[in-house]
Write a protein that holds these residues in place. Structure first.
Motif, short mmCIF file in Angstrom:
data_model
loop_
_atom_site.label_atom_id
_atom_site.label_comp_id
_atom_site.label_asym_id
_atom_site.label_seq_id
_atom_site.Cartn_x
_atom_site.Cartn_y
_atom_site.Cartn_z
N UNK A 93 0.85 -1.20 0.00
CA UNK A 93 0.00 0.00 0.00
C UNK A 93 0.88 1.24 0.00
N UNK A 94 1.21 1.73 -1.16
CA UNK A 94 2.10 2.89 -1.25
C UNK A 94 1.52 4.13 -0.57
N UNK A 95 0.22 4.19 -0.42
CA UNK A 95 -0.41 5.34 0.21
C UNK A 95 -0.30 5.34 1.73
N UNK A 96 0.18 4.25 2.30
CA UNK A 96 0.31 4.17 3.76
C UNK A 96 1.79 4.24 4.12
N UNK A 97 2.23 5.30 4.79
CA UNK A 97 3.63 5.37 5.21
C UNK A 97 3.98 4.22 6.16
N UNK A 98 5.23 3.79 6.12
CA UNK A 98 5.67 2.67 6.96
C UNK A 98 5.35 2.90 8.43
N UNK A 99 5.65 4.10 8.93
CA UNK A 99 5.41 4.36 10.35
C UNK A 99 3.93 4.29 10.71
N UNK A 100 3.06 4.66 9.79
CA UNK A 100 1.62 4.59 10.04
C UNK A 100 1.18 3.12 10.07
N UNK A 101 1.66 2.32 9.13
CA UNK A 101 1.30 0.90 9.10
C UNK A 101 1.74 0.22 10.40
N UNK A 102 2.94 0.53 10.85
CA UNK A 102 3.45 -0.07 12.09
C UNK A 102 2.64 0.41 13.30
N UNK A 103 2.41 1.71 13.38
CA UNK A 103 1.65 2.27 14.50
C UNK A 103 0.24 1.68 14.57
N UNK A 104 -0.40 1.54 13.44
CA UNK A 104 -1.75 0.98 13.42
C UNK A 104 -1.74 -0.47 13.88
N UNK A 105 -0.72 -1.23 13.48
CA UNK A 105 -0.59 -2.61 13.93
C UNK A 105 -0.41 -2.66 15.45
N UNK A 106 0.39 -1.74 15.97
CA UNK A 106 0.61 -1.70 17.42
C UNK A 106 -0.67 -1.36 18.18
N UNK A 107 -1.45 -0.44 17.63
CA UNK A 107 -2.72 -0.09 18.27
C UNK A 107 -3.69 -1.28 18.28
N UNK A 108 -3.71 -2.04 17.18
CA UNK A 108 -4.54 -3.24 17.15
C UNK A 108 -4.07 -4.24 18.21
#
Length: 140
Positions: A93-108
């Protein structure tokens, strides 16, 4: 109805598919109706589920390579699926920055898993992100 909520629903679908071999699109349709999801959010949820499942073998290969001393089948089901969806976003997903993808996974992980899960998930996704940042033109 933000993207975090959409990720929660997508995770529920992936969890059902993984745990009880549920038919993904039936589970997805059920949850979309159950939660009365707006169209734009439903599109995002569908893309997460479809993309994660379409790339499952490649994603699992990444997890196995970076989850040193952890067999994929021995991981908590919820952690495995959080990793899968987070990696899908990081890799495809090029529209999702790496740090956002990681942060969202951590929140889940904070919401749906055990106390140590965020650290475990951050370790794996963080290692992969480091590799991706070292060679941005190459997907590890």
């Amino acid at each position: 109805m933000g993207r975090r909520w959409a990720r929660e629903i997508a995770l529920q679908v992936l969890f059902q598919v993984d745990l009880v071999d549920a038919e993904p699109y039936s589970a997805l349709d059920y949850l979309l109706k159950e939660h009365t999801v707006p169209d734009d959010t439903a599109v995002f949820i569908r893309s997460l589920v479809k993309g994660t499942l379409e790339h499952l073998f490649e994603i699992d290969d990444y997890i196995e390579r970076y989850a040193i001393e952890w067999d994929l089948s021995r991981m908590a089901n919820v952690d495995r699926n959080i990793l899968r969806m987070g990696l899908y976003e990081m890799l495809y997903c090029q529209g999702t920055p790496l740090n956002v993808a990681i942060n969202e996974a951590l929140e889940l992980a904070k919401t749906f898993s055990h106390e140590e899960a965020p650290r475990f998930i951050n370790g794996i996704l963080g290692k992969i992100a480091e590799e991706m940042n070292r060679d941005p033109g190459n997907t590890i």
